[in-house]
Write an enzyme that holds these catalytic residues in place. Structure first.
Site, mmCIF file in Angstrom:
data_model
loop_
_atom_site.group_PDB
_atom_site.id
_atom_site.type_symbol
_atom_site.label_atom_id
_atom_site.label_comp_id
_atom_site.label_asym_id
_atom_site.label_seq_id
_atom_site.Cartn_x
_atom_site.Cartn_y
_atom_site.Cartn_z
ATOM 1 N N ASN A 1 0.832 -1.205 0.000
ATOM 2 C CA ASN A 1 0.000 0.000 0.000
ATOM 3 C C ASN A 1 0.864 1.252 0.000
ATOM 4 O O ASN A 1 0.586 2.222 -0.725
ATOM 5 C CB ASN A 1 -0.922 0.042 1.224
ATOM 6 C CG ASN A 1 -1.889 -1.108 1.285
ATOM 7 O OD1 ASN A 1 -1.904 -1.864 2.253
ATOM 8 N ND2 ASN A 1 -2.706 -1.277 0.261
ATOM 9 N N LYS B 1 9.790 -0.206 15.997
ATOM 10 C CA LYS B 1 8.376 -0.629 16.067
ATOM 11 C C LYS B 1 8.261 -2.155 15.968
ATOM 12 O O LYS B 1 7.518 -2.795 16.717
ATOM 13 C CB LYS B 1 7.593 0.041 14.944
ATOM 14 C CG LYS B 1 6.166 -0.467 14.726
ATOM 15 C CD LYS B 1 5.244 -0.106 15.876
ATOM 16 C CE LYS B 1 3.888 -0.792 15.742
ATOM 17 N NZ LYS B 1 2.969 -0.163 14.826
#
Length: 301
Positions: free
Chosen positions: A73, A174
């Site tokens: 995406n 992350k």
């Protein structure tokens, strides 16, 4: 303080929507785009500019935040025929808060740099509740001289904005955090389930764990056992929160990066398999703490 010039925001899903709203609350006009037009409707109704493509956003804003579900995406939004890079202005600051492969962040940074703009990766921790409250943690990778400019915007949406190093290091932080979170959530669910089978009251067991050395975020802030805590997904049939599909995706990224760096992550690998099995058995849209329910149902294993 910098003037409140328009800020582009691409990706108005569960996280992007409240993040963009917090920019508006801080006085920034938002120029928005989402692949699903219905996601833009409430922004349009509140007077925000809604564009037909990422390229149109880049034409109207020289600071853009993207919040997208996956690496493909992100690549599409930046590099497709109507992507950001088609109309990006020189000197623009592009901040990607998606959680994607650090290698993809580095490739995007190179493509952005060729256009004379700046790319920073800034994935978030904290989930939908923190996005609404404006107290997300941002882990930022990129050119250090641009960090203050990024921080000005990110502080509107988060309480912690941490510079991690070059492009890709935000993603690295992350991924490491979420791998540990998955492992600790599975461990908490196993321990709680075992204690309940041994006759312990779940609230009492949680209290003991949280004053003992087994204490962790999954036990004291986000307990996976229904009835132990209020205001968490386990108290609401595991609705809301951080979806099992997304956790499986992040653990997949951890596996890819571990393979690429020849890093042994046996528990991370097992956690990935558990969350993939959950996705295959109807838990895909439930919060990742539903691993407790999954383990209860798998008691004959």
């Amino acid at each position: 303080m910098a003037s409140k010039t328009p800020v582009g925001f691409i990706g108005l899903g569960n996280m992007g929507n409240p993040m963009a709203k917090n920019l508006v609350k801080h006085g920034y006009p938002v120029v928005a785009y989402d692949v699903f037009p219905e996601a833009c409707k409430e922004f349009q109704d509140s007077g925000a500019q809604v564009m037909d493509s990422p390229a149109d956003v880049a034409e109207r804003a020289d600071r853009i935040i993207t919040m997208l579900p996956s690496s493909p995406n992100a690549v599409e939004v930046y590099t497709a025929a109507n992507g950001i890079l088609k109309k990006v202005k020189k000197g623009s600051l592009l901040i990607d808060s998606s959680t994607i492969d650090p290698a993809v962040s580095k490739e995007l940074a190179k493509a952005v740099e060729k256009m004379g703009a700046v790319f920073m990766d800034a994935p978030v921790s904290g989930g939908v509740g923190a996005a609404r409250a404006g107290n997300l943690t941002f882990m930022v990778g990129g050119v250090e001289q641009e960090f203050d400019a990024a921080k000005e915007l990110l502080k509107c949406m988060g309480s912690n904005v941490i510079y991690c190093g070059e492009v890709g290091t935000g993603q690295a932080a992350k991924i490491c955090n979420n791998m540990l979170l998955a492992i600790s959530m599975i461990g908490t669910a196993e321990a709680m389930n075992l204690g309940i089978r041994l006759g312990l009251d779940p609230k009492l067991l949680a209290k003991i764990l949280n004053m003992s050395s087994g204490r962790c975020w999954s036990s004291d802030t986000y307990n996976p056992v229904p009835g132990v805590m209020e205001g968490v997904p386990s108290a609401n049939n595991y609705q809301g929160g951080f979806g099992t599909t997304l956790m499986a995706k992040d653990l997949g990224l951890a596996q890819i990066t571990a393979t690429n760096t020849k890093t042994p992550v046996p528990l991370g690998s097992l956690a990935h398999q558990i969350y993939r099995m959950m996705c295959a058995k109807g838990y895909a849209l439930k919060d990742f703490s539903a691993v407790f329910q999954f383990l209860r149902e798998e008691e004959n294993l």
